[in-house]
Design an enzyme around this catalytic site. Sequence first.
Site, PDB file in Angstrom:
ATOM      1  CD  GLU A  21       9.357  11.945  77.052  1.00  0.00           C
ATOM      2  OE1 GLU A  21       8.455  11.437  76.351  1.00  0.00           O
ATOM      3  OE2 GLU A  21      10.543  12.009  76.689  1.00  0.00           O
ATOM      4  CG  ASP A  65       8.418  14.177  73.857  1.00  0.00           C
ATOM      5  OD1 ASP A  65       7.344  14.785  74.046  1.00  0.00           O
ATOM      6  OD2 ASP A  65       9.526  14.567  74.290  1.00  0.00           O
ATOM      7  CG  ASP A 120      11.410  11.337  71.247  1.00  0.00           C
ATOM      8  OD1 ASP A 120      10.928  10.609  72.142  1.00  0.00           O
ATOM      9  OD2 ASP A 120      11.937  12.433  71.479  1.00  0.00           O
ATOM     10  CG  ASP A 156      15.102   9.639  74.936  1.00  0.00           C
ATOM     11  OD1 ASP A 156      15.677   8.530  74.853  1.00  0.00           O
ATOM     12  OD2 ASP A 156      15.672  10.715  75.174  1.00  0.00           O
TER      13      ASP A 156
END
Length: 654
Positions: A442, A516, A518, A520
């Site tokens: 990402e 990541d 998180d 997203d």
Amino acid sequence: MSDQRDTENTPSKPAPAQSEYNAQGIQVLKGLEAVRKRPAMYIGDTALRGLHHLVYEVVDNSIDEAMAGYCDEISVLMSEGDTITVVDNGRGIPVDMHKTEGKPALEVVLTSLHAGGKFDSGSYKVSGGLHGVGVSCVNALSEWLRAEVHRDGKIYEMNFVRGGRVGEMEEIGTCPVGENGTTISFKPDHQIFPERVFSFDTLRARLRELAFLNRGVSISIRDERQGMEREDTFHYEGGIVEYVRWLNEGRTMVCPEPIYINGEKDGIQVEIAMDYNDTYTEAIFTFANNINTTEGGTHLSGFRAGLTRTLNAFANGSGMLKKDMKGLTGDDVREGLCAIISVKIPEPQFEGQTKTKLGNTEVKGQVESLVNSNLAELLQEHPKEAKAIINKCIQAAHGREAARRARDLTRRKSALDSAALPGKLSDCSSRIPEECEIYLVEGDSAGGSAKQGRERRFQAILPLKGKILNVEKARLDKILGNDEIRTIITALGTGIGAGIFDITKLRYHKVIIMTDADVDGSHIRTLILTLFFRYFREIIEQGHMYIAEPPLYRVKKGKKEVYAFSDEDKDRLVEEMGSRGIYVQRYKGLGEMNPDQLWETTMDPDSRTMTRVTIQEAAEADHIFTILMGDDVEPRRRFIEENAKQMNIEDLDI
Ligand code: 0RA
């Protein structure tokens, strides 16, 4: 790995202590000895799959009772100490003396191989069980097993250790006449299974599937292990019609009510439920005697032939096909189709690599002619839906033509040809797919770190810019028009789409998603998984797909520096190291790690942990993707809420 203690057994009713077993003198039967010697031959493997298979084997016997019309309630209990209890309200395993064996039928069922409980072949019309080995196999592979039978007003009990009986069958009490049933409790043997921890989600998926496939049977599951308490009950009066509805939760459907077709001939029962949704992919799930035939077979080919023929006949007859159209292809009539095909037959033949391909030749014609006659009639009776379906197929034909043109064009430009690898890809130097890995990373900044930190010889890095296209909402021509996805396809080397995708061309045997930790990141991960699930499923099925697990924290004190991969991990480390003078860094993204740190924690094959993505239940995965990627906010909100507690990478483990 589980520990290997023998003493923490806590079945629902305590089994005798180990010393008692020894005193009894255990007689292990020859047949079962063979099972213990070569367990994989009987249950597939002795890893987690085989372990869960033990539960299915017992439940399948209860389902057999249900299919024979004697049982409508089954419950599975997961208890402390890796023990399972399966309770049903069937007839109860017979307890009378077996004529030729000279022992109670219960003992014969639990100790003789291949009897599978069906020594009286007339008592069942059809029966499930993947390997058809029956409960005796479970018995052979269990540290202990206890059977309790309620039959004709009496309660009987019998105990076993590693397949050998412990004492005789005993009458231990009375119960109301008519309240029959069987309870089997067991603890898998650690000598056979290195890992013995059962997964609620895995069992639940199969039990839900069984409840859909066997209408009216109520199947419940309860986890009473400390800190893991959960339960669920499945009961579908609508059977596979409800299955199709559940699979398409939140989607816009062509028919308000799924089409349902059923029939029986020569002892072969055929049931089909189907509907069309607003996606461009086909989702047909087939079953034979409740077994998910993932490799398809004669029921699937019969269905496909019948569907293509019937829809073409209807389209021609109604004048909807333009003169210049050649007719609808199989792909056209299956775009956006969701269907469940379930056949029940007396002697199923399972073929194929994983024995999940139905081989009975007589089934093809039967399914085909059933579809031909019944579907044609239904279309006549529901002209509005019929028209909508045919229109959708015609759209698909046009779309496919556009996709073909798009593909030809890109191929000519050789953008999908691995000879012209995308510029964004930092490829590895090795050309041996078995040792090569590709990281789908990402963002450009993390991609940069990964590129610097990697072992260049066998690790390739492909940075992805933001979110890739949601393939749930696009047809192949649009998907091929998307730069990010085209880059992935080119790097993989396999091509995409029916008749083109070729797994033998896969350039990396490990495809690793690195995002990541998180919201997203998890969204991007889901988007990538959706792409692979819909278009490169074989890559997942063959075990090539992984999710990287970067650390969440760096904990530093003085010269000592360690990484934590979860909050609990971090808390434990802080406690161990003492909180004074400690420095805890929370990684908000991969980009915050320098190349060395990324290599050391996440990419070094010697020290990293990764999660392999598996598809245990294609239908379950389909449902999850539908909900996560679909238009409807409400089911998605509900799903995330319900799963928020245990939403970790493993659960996304489709
Ligand atoms: C053998 C014969 C019959 C039923 C069963 C076995 C049976 C096995 C299991 C395993 C779990 N639950 C079960 N329920 C039944 C036929 C019984 C009859 O003819 O009365």
